[in-house]
Motif scaffolding. Structure first.
Motif, PDB file in Angstrom:
ATOM      1  N   ILE A 122     -84.013  43.346  25.721  1.00 25.33           N
ATOM      2  CA  ILE A 122     -84.522  43.214  24.357  1.00 25.33           C
ATOM      3  C   ILE A 122     -84.358  41.744  23.939  1.00 25.33           C
ATOM      4  O   ILE A 122     -83.313  41.141  24.176  1.00 25.33           O
ATOM      5  N   TYR A 123     -85.390  41.187  23.316  1.00 20.78           N
ATOM      6  CA  TYR A 123     -85.413  39.758  23.011  1.00 20.78           C
ATOM      7  C   TYR A 123     -85.727  39.529  21.531  1.00 20.78           C
ATOM      8  O   TYR A 123     -86.498  40.276  20.924  1.00 20.78           O
ATOM      9  N   TYR A 124     -85.127  38.467  20.985  1.00 28.78           N
ATOM     10  CA  TYR A 124     -85.411  38.072  19.607  1.00 28.78           C
ATOM     11  C   TYR A 124     -85.741  36.588  19.589  1.00 28.78           C
ATOM     12  O   TYR A 124     -84.899  35.743  19.921  1.00 28.78           O
ATOM     13  N   THR A 164     -88.863  44.124  25.565  1.00 31.45           N
ATOM     14  CA  THR A 164     -89.164  44.393  24.161  1.00 31.45           C
ATOM     15  C   THR A 164     -88.875  43.125  23.373  1.00 31.45           C
ATOM     16  O   THR A 164     -87.740  42.651  23.372  1.00 31.45           O
ATOM     17  N   LEU A 165     -89.893  42.581  22.719  1.00 30.47           N
ATOM     18  CA  LEU A 165     -89.761  41.293  22.035  1.00 30.47           C
ATOM     19  C   LEU A 165     -89.919  41.432  20.530  1.00 30.47           C
ATOM     20  O   LEU A 165     -90.950  41.895  20.041  1.00 30.47           O
ATOM     21  N   PHE A 166     -88.892  41.039  19.788  1.00 28.58           N
ATOM     22  CA  PHE A 166     -88.942  40.909  18.342  1.00 28.58           C
ATOM     23  C   PHE A 166     -89.106  39.421  18.007  1.00 28.58           C
ATOM     24  O   PHE A 166     -88.554  38.565  18.718  1.00 28.58           O
ATOM     25  N   ARG A 199     -98.372  45.100  24.256  1.00 28.86           N
ATOM     26  CA  ARG A 199     -98.773  46.096  23.265  1.00 28.86           C
ATOM     27  C   ARG A 199     -97.992  45.846  21.983  1.00 28.86           C
ATOM     28  O   ARG A 199     -96.777  45.665  22.016  1.00 28.86           O
ATOM     29  N   LYS A 200     -98.700  45.820  20.861  1.00 33.86           N
ATOM     30  CA  LYS A 200     -98.065  45.604  19.557  1.00 33.86           C
ATOM     31  C   LYS A 200     -97.654  46.937  18.946  1.00 33.86           C
ATOM     32  O   LYS A 200     -98.429  47.877  18.935  1.00 33.86           O
ATOM     33  N   TYR A 249     -93.335  44.225  10.144  1.00 37.90           N
ATOM     34  CA  TYR A 249     -93.372  43.274  11.260  1.00 37.90           C
ATOM     35  C   TYR A 249     -93.897  44.001  12.482  1.00 37.90           C
ATOM     36  O   TYR A 249     -94.185  45.211  12.423  1.00 37.90           O
ATOM     37  N   VAL A 250     -94.062  43.298  13.579  1.00 35.50           N
ATOM     38  CA  VAL A 250     -94.456  43.943  14.826  1.00 35.50           C
ATOM     39  C   VAL A 250     -93.496  43.546  15.925  1.00 35.50           C
ATOM     40  O   VAL A 250     -92.872  42.480  15.863  1.00 35.50           O
ATOM     41  N   LEU A 251     -93.349  44.421  16.901  1.00 37.62           N
ATOM     42  CA  LEU A 251     -92.632  44.043  18.117  1.00 37.62           C
ATOM     43  C   LEU A 251     -93.606  44.175  19.286  1.00 37.62           C
ATOM     44  O   LEU A 251     -94.658  44.811  19.168  1.00 37.62           O
ATOM     45  N   TYR A 252     -93.253  43.560  20.390  1.00 35.22           N
ATOM     46  CA  TYR A 252     -94.139  43.530  21.547  1.00 35.22           C
ATOM     47  C   TYR A 252     -93.448  44.159  22.759  1.00 35.22           C
ATOM     48  O   TYR A 252     -92.269  43.897  23.008  1.00 35.22           O
ATOM     49  N   VAL A 253     -94.189  44.994  23.465  1.00 35.42           N
ATOM     50  CA  VAL A 253     -93.666  45.585  24.688  1.00 35.42           C
ATOM     51  C   VAL A 253     -94.654  45.326  25.818  1.00 35.42           C
ATOM     52  O   VAL A 253     -95.841  45.057  25.570  1.00 35.42           O
TER      53      VAL A 253
END
Length: 259
Positions: A55-57, A87-89, A108-109, A254-258
Motif C-alpha cells: 500500500i502506497y501514499y 494500492t496507491l493513495f 483502476r480508479k 478522493y480516489v485510490l488506484y489499484v
C-alpha cells in the motif's frame, strides 16, 4: 529521490499533518507501528510511503520534476514488476491528474470517501444503543483464534503479526457461543489516529451489532486521545449510513488506484 532512514521518518510529519487526506497507514509507518519505507525529494516537500504489504501514499507538492521522474521509474521498475498487491493513495487532486496522465489506463480508479469524526454527534446518537443486551469484549489473543474474518492472517497482512496488533492496536467484539459475530479493529494506527475496520457474521447482520462494537471502539479512542478514522468506497452505501450513525460527517472525496 532518496530513501529515509528509520530515525528520519518523523521529519516528514509536518507535510503529512497539513493535509486532511493523509492516510492513517502513512502515520503508522512513520511511527514504526508497521514496517515500511519512505522515499522523498531533497527538500522533504514530496515523497511516497510504502507499506510492506503493497500500500502506497504519495504526498506533498507536485513541482519537483526530478522527483517525479524518479518516482515514475520507481513505480514502473521496482513496484509494478513485483507480483504483490499495489494500492496507491495520493494526497491531492493535482497528484491524481499527474498519475492518470502518466500511467493512462494502467490503473483502476476506485472513488472513496474519507469522513471526519464529530464527537458531539457521536455522544448524542450513542444513547440509541442503551437497550442492547449484548456483551462487548476487548479483542485478545484467544478471540483472534475464534474469528473467521479478522484472523491471524489478517493481522499478519496489515500489522506484520497478531502480536504486533495486540501490542499496538486494539479492537472490540461480540462472541456468541464459540463464534465471533461482530468485531471492530484498528486496521492501522499512528500519530494519534486509528483507522476502523468492521466485520459482522452474515447470520447476525441487520441487528445493529456493527454499530455497537464500533461504539466501544470509538469510546476507547476518546478515552485515549485517539482520533477514529472512517474511509469507504463511494458505492458502499451501508458503510456510509453506519458512519453517519457513529458521528462521522463532512466527507472528503478522493480516489485510490489499484493494478
Amino acid at each position: 529521490m532518496k530513501k529515509l532512514a528509520l530515525v528520519e521518518y518523523h521529519t516528514i510529519l509536518p507535510v503529512l499533518e497539513e493535509n486532511k487526506r493523509t492516510s492513517t497507514f502513512a502515520y503508522a509507518v512513520c511511527d514504526g507501528m508497521i514496517d515500511g519505507e519512505i522515499f522523498v525529494n531533497e527538500r522533504l516537500t514530496a515523497g511516497i510511503i510504502a507499506t510492506a504489504n503493497g500500500i502506497y501514499y504519495l504526498f506533498g507538492d507536485t513541482y519537483d520534476q526530478e522527483f517525479q521522474r524518479a518516482l515514475f521509474s520507481y513505480i514502473k521498475n521496482d513496484v509494478l514488476t513485483q507480483e504483490k498487491r499495489f494500492t496507491l493513495f495520493v494526497s491531492s487532486i493535482e497528484w491524481e491528474k499527474i498519475i492518470e496522465n502518466y500511467f493512462n489506463d494502467s490503473f483502476r480508479k476506485i472513488p472513496r470517501k474519507k469522513f471526519l469524526f464529530q464527537r458531539d454527534i457521536f455522544e448524542d446518537r450513542k444513547r440509541e444503543l442503551d437497550n442492547f443486551i449484548y456483551t462487548v469484549m476487548r479483542i485478545e489473543q484467544n478471540i483472534i483464534e475464534k474469528s473467521t474474518e479478522f484472523t491471524e492472517q489478517y493481522y499478519k497482512e496489515y500489522w506484520g503479526s497478531k502480536e504486533a496488533f495486540l501490542k499496538h492496536g486494539f479492537g472490540f467484539c461480540i462472541v456468541q457461543g464459540q463464534k465471533v459475530v461482530a468485531e471492530c479493529v484498528s486496521i492501522f494506527r499512528g500519530n494519534g489516529f486509528a483507522e476502523i475496520d468492521i466485520a459482522t457474521h452474515p447470520d447476525y447482520q441487520g441487528k445493529g451489532l456493527a454499530r455497537l462494537v464500533a461504539t466501544y471502539f470509538i469510546e476507547h479512542c476518546i478515552q485515549n486521545d485517539i482520533t477514529p478514522c472512517w474511509d469507504c468506497n463511494m458505492d458502499n452505501i451501508p458503510s456510509q449510513r453506519l458512519a453517519s450513525k457513529l458521528g462521522f460527517d463532512h466527507p472528503v472525496e478522493y480516489v485510490l488506484y489499484v493494478r
